[in-house]
Design a protein around this motif. Sequence first.
Motif, PDB file in Angstrom:
ATOM      1  N   GLY A  42     -29.605  22.209  68.805  1.00 44.16           N
ATOM      2  CA  GLY A  42     -30.251  23.142  67.738  1.00 44.16           C
ATOM      3  C   GLY A  42     -30.408  24.366  67.815  1.00 44.16           C
ATOM      4  O   GLY A  42     -30.204  24.991  68.678  1.00 44.16           O
ATOM      5  N   GLY A  43     -30.361  24.971  66.452  1.00 50.28           N
ATOM      6  CA  GLY A  43     -29.896  26.723  66.529  1.00 50.28           C
ATOM      7  C   GLY A  43     -28.733  26.922  66.049  1.00 50.28           C
ATOM      8  O   GLY A  43     -28.380  28.002  65.677  1.00 50.28           O
ATOM      9  N   ASP A  44     -27.816  25.943  66.288  1.00 51.39           N
ATOM     10  CA  ASP A  44     -26.547  26.152  65.830  1.00 51.39           C
ATOM     11  C   ASP A  44     -26.195  26.269  64.476  1.00 51.39           C
ATOM     12  O   ASP A  44     -27.100  25.840  63.580  1.00 51.39           O
ATOM     13  CB  ASP A  44     -25.372  24.906  66.125  1.00 51.39           C
ATOM     14  N   THR A  45     -25.214  27.303  64.056  1.00 49.92           N
ATOM     15  CA  THR A  45     -25.101  27.402  62.676  1.00 49.92           C
ATOM     16  C   THR A  45     -24.014  26.531  61.966  1.00 49.92           C
ATOM     17  O   THR A  45     -23.952  26.458  60.933  1.00 49.92           O
ATOM     18  CB  THR A  45     -24.548  28.686  62.290  1.00 49.92           C
ATOM     19  N   GLU A  46     -23.296  25.732  62.845  1.00 47.75           N
ATOM     20  CA  GLU A  46     -22.391  24.885  62.587  1.00 47.75           C
ATOM     21  C   GLU A  46     -22.591  23.502  63.160  1.00 47.75           C
ATOM     22  O   GLU A  46     -23.074  23.633  64.374  1.00 47.75           O
ATOM     23  CB  GLU A  46     -20.833  25.378  62.888  1.00 47.75           C
ATOM     24  N   GLY A  47     -22.328  22.356  62.558  1.00 48.14           N
ATOM     25  CA  GLY A  47     -22.409  21.416  63.313  1.00 48.14           C
ATOM     26  C   GLY A  47     -21.193  20.954  64.183  1.00 48.14           C
ATOM     27  O   GLY A  47     -19.939  21.435  63.833  1.00 48.14           O
ATOM     28  N   THR A  48     -21.262  20.197  65.250  1.00 45.35           N
ATOM     29  CA  THR A  48     -20.183  20.055  66.143  1.00 45.35           C
ATOM     30  C   THR A  48     -20.307  18.531  66.374  1.00 45.35           C
ATOM     31  O   THR A  48     -21.162  18.022  66.801  1.00 45.35           O
ATOM     32  CB  THR A  48     -20.448  20.848  67.506  1.00 45.35           C
ATOM     33  N   THR A 105     -15.639  21.102  64.519  1.00 45.15           N
ATOM     34  CA  THR A 105     -16.735  21.961  63.844  1.00 45.15           C
ATOM     35  C   THR A 105     -16.724  21.788  62.334  1.00 45.15           C
ATOM     36  O   THR A 105     -15.973  21.706  61.651  1.00 45.15           O
ATOM     37  CB  THR A 105     -16.772  23.312  64.210  1.00 45.15           C
ATOM     38  N   TYR A 106     -18.062  21.905  61.596  1.00 42.90           N
ATOM     39  CA  TYR A 106     -18.175  21.786  60.224  1.00 42.90           C
ATOM     40  C   TYR A 106     -19.320  22.455  59.782  1.00 42.90           C
ATOM     41  O   TYR A 106     -20.303  22.464  60.533  1.00 42.90           O
ATOM     42  CB  TYR A 106     -18.287  20.424  59.715  1.00 42.90           C
ATOM     43  N   THR A 110     -23.986  15.046  55.441  1.00 40.87           N
ATOM     44  CA  THR A 110     -23.519  15.644  54.412  1.00 40.87           C
ATOM     45  C   THR A 110     -22.705  16.876  54.729  1.00 40.87           C
ATOM     46  O   THR A 110     -23.268  17.444  55.642  1.00 40.87           O
ATOM     47  CB  THR A 110     -24.216  15.854  53.225  1.00 40.87           C
ATOM     48  N   LEU A 111     -21.885  17.300  53.752  1.00 40.12           N
ATOM     49  CA  LEU A 111     -21.308  18.736  54.009  1.00 40.12           C
ATOM     50  C   LEU A 111     -21.846  19.521  52.593  1.00 40.12           C
ATOM     51  O   LEU A 111     -21.978  18.711  51.705  1.00 40.12           O
ATOM     52  CB  LEU A 111     -19.775  18.649  53.707  1.00 40.12           C
ATOM     53  N   PRO A 112     -21.928  20.806  52.786  1.00 40.81           N
ATOM     54  CA  PRO A 112     -22.267  21.450  51.496  1.00 40.81           C
ATOM     55  C   PRO A 112     -21.285  21.463  50.473  1.00 40.81           C
ATOM     56  O   PRO A 112     -20.038  21.555  51.009  1.00 40.81           O
ATOM     57  CB  PRO A 112     -22.810  22.913  51.984  1.00 40.81           C
ATOM     58  N   SER A 143     -10.637  24.030  53.552  1.00 45.07           N
ATOM     59  CA  SER A 143     -11.472  23.006  54.136  1.00 45.07           C
ATOM     60  C   SER A 143     -12.285  24.200  55.254  1.00 45.07           C
ATOM     61  O   SER A 143     -11.323  24.894  55.762  1.00 45.07           O
ATOM     62  CB  SER A 143     -10.499  22.127  55.077  1.00 45.07           C
ATOM     63  N   ARG A 144     -13.512  23.809  55.328  1.00 41.28           N
ATOM     64  CA  ARG A 144     -14.475  24.585  56.544  1.00 41.28           C
ATOM     65  C   ARG A 144     -14.333  23.707  57.606  1.00 41.28           C
ATOM     66  O   ARG A 144     -15.108  24.165  58.752  1.00 41.28           O
ATOM     67  CB  ARG A 144     -15.545  25.050  55.920  1.00 41.28           C
ATOM     68  N   VAL A 145     -13.822  22.867  57.790  1.00 43.17           N
ATOM     69  CA  VAL A 145     -13.891  21.746  59.031  1.00 43.17           C
ATOM     70  C   VAL A 145     -12.750  22.232  59.962  1.00 43.17           C
ATOM     71  O   VAL A 145     -11.563  22.278  59.505  1.00 43.17           O
ATOM     72  CB  VAL A 145     -13.637  20.243  58.507  1.00 43.17           C
TER      73      VAL A 145
END
Length: 226
Positions: free
Chosen positions: A106-112, A167-168, A203-205, A212-214
């Motif tokens: 929680g609070g991360d700006t990216e998913g992992t 990360t994504y 989902t991804l934005p 790719s931002r992954v």
Amino acid sequence: MRVHKLTFTALAIAAGLSLTACQNGEDGAAAGSPSSATTAPPAASTPSSSGGGAGSGGSDQSGGKSSAGTGGNGKGTAAGTGSDNGKTGTCRTDDLEITAVDGTVGGDTEGTVAVQLKNRSGKDCTLSEYAGVDVKTASGSLSAKRTGEHPGATTLKKGAAVSFGVTYPLNTSGGSGVRLTGLVVTPPDETKSVTLAWPGAATLPVTEGNGSRVKVGPIGSAGQGG
């Protein structure tokens, strides 16, 4: 006349004695020949001794086989030692149990997503720095880009596990985004892949452009488990 008769008689006796002596000498020599011949058997014992040498030779040959057998065992041992001290092989896809879990905090700006590789081969193996990662979406697959770190290769002990992070970007746009459907992982230096269910955000934005931002981190970048 008596004197002549005595002389002839004496000569005859002397001649007879001389003849007898010669005959005795010849007989003695003839008798000595068998005696000399009888000395041959000791000399003939040399072949018997030679036969013993042949027997020793047989023993030596037998010893040679024993030595060869020892040499064979020695080679086996050497071969065994060489195998034990040989270079650790690459971890193959079939040797690994590959799983993935959501690692977002929680609070991360990216998913992992944390991908774990567990060595189930029964022997140590080596993993180079990066695995191949593709994220499957409803619109196609995205290949993850490497973060660029270079920690070096990892030796994965039998039964041990190591993880790396994917990360994504999180979809915070409020829109539907691009639906994520799966994760394809190819271990380092391998061509065989494993497809996993996607454990992260749904989902991804939607982004402009083809970049790719992954991203995928090196082996060990998401911690290590047993």
